[in-house]
Motif scaffolding. Sequence first.
Motif, PDB file in Angstrom:
ATOM      1  N   LEU A  24      19.943  34.469  34.014  1.00  0.00           N
ATOM      2  CA  LEU A  24      20.094  35.652  34.003  1.00  0.00           C
ATOM      3  C   LEU A  24      19.656  36.454  35.304  1.00  0.00           C
ATOM      4  N   ILE A  25      20.063  37.487  36.040  1.00  0.00           N
ATOM      5  CA  ILE A  25      19.589  37.994  37.295  1.00  0.00           C
ATOM      6  C   ILE A  25      18.311  38.837  36.742  1.00  0.00           C
ATOM      7  N   VAL A  26      17.063  38.679  37.357  1.00  0.00           N
ATOM      8  CA  VAL A  26      15.860  39.421  36.814  1.00  0.00           C
ATOM      9  C   VAL A  26      16.252  40.985  37.169  1.00  0.00           C
ATOM     10  N   GLN A  27      15.592  41.819  36.365  1.00  0.00           N
ATOM     11  CA  GLN A  27      15.613  43.181  36.407  1.00  0.00           C
ATOM     12  C   GLN A  27      14.288  43.788  37.077  1.00  0.00           C
ATOM     13  N   GLY A  28      14.284  44.680  37.659  1.00  0.00           N
ATOM     14  CA  GLY A  28      13.022  45.114  38.349  1.00  0.00           C
ATOM     15  C   GLY A  28      12.194  46.218  37.132  1.00  0.00           C
ATOM     16  N   ASP A  29      11.134  46.582  37.552  1.00  0.00           N
ATOM     17  CA  ASP A  29      10.539  47.573  36.715  1.00  0.00           C
ATOM     18  C   ASP A  29      11.086  48.586  36.211  1.00  0.00           C
ATOM     19  N   ASP A  30      12.163  49.181  37.206  1.00  0.00           N
ATOM     20  CA  ASP A  30      12.874  50.363  36.603  1.00  0.00           C
ATOM     21  C   ASP A  30      14.212  50.035  35.740  1.00  0.00           C
ATOM     22  N   GLY A  31      14.197  48.756  35.441  1.00  0.00           N
ATOM     23  CA  GLY A  31      15.305  48.323  34.527  1.00  0.00           C
ATOM     24  C   GLY A  31      16.557  48.090  35.142  1.00  0.00           C
ATOM     25  N   TYR A  32      16.512  48.210  36.527  1.00  0.00           N
ATOM     26  CA  TYR A  32      17.832  47.803  37.041  1.00  0.00           C
ATOM     27  C   TYR A  32      17.927  46.346  37.658  1.00  0.00           C
TER      28      TYR A  32
END
Length: 133
Positions: free
Chosen positions: A62-70
């Motif tokens: 899965l592509i990782v999400q940033g701290d902002d959830g995006y």
Amino acid sequence: MASDNQKACEEVFVCTRCGDCCKGYGGTYLSTADIDAIARYVGVSVHRLLAHYTRKSGGRHLIVQGDDGYCIFWDKVCTIHPVKPKMCRQWPFINSILVDVDNWRAMAVSCPGMNADAPDQTIITCVKRALMQ
């Protein structure tokens, strides 16, 4: 000239490029082809891409999400748009709509480009058409 089906599908969904689909929702699974294309596009090895830009879930990447959830590739626009994963290219025309067309309306709550008032059969026809491409 566009066919009637194509016109109907354009009325069912028009991407507003708001990025809401790039946030949360369980993540974006990557195929081997997606991994190769993204690695080439961002200029890293497949090994580095997998190690730093993905995580595993159920044995799949899965592509990782940033701290902002995006998605980490979202920066007010998709920074990998020319090679975005198949899962992203198909959105919102996904198999779960064929299982229950009400999934379309549930998704439309968070997607301004989706027409929640479209007739069920039109939605189903458009999803089937998109999944065959």
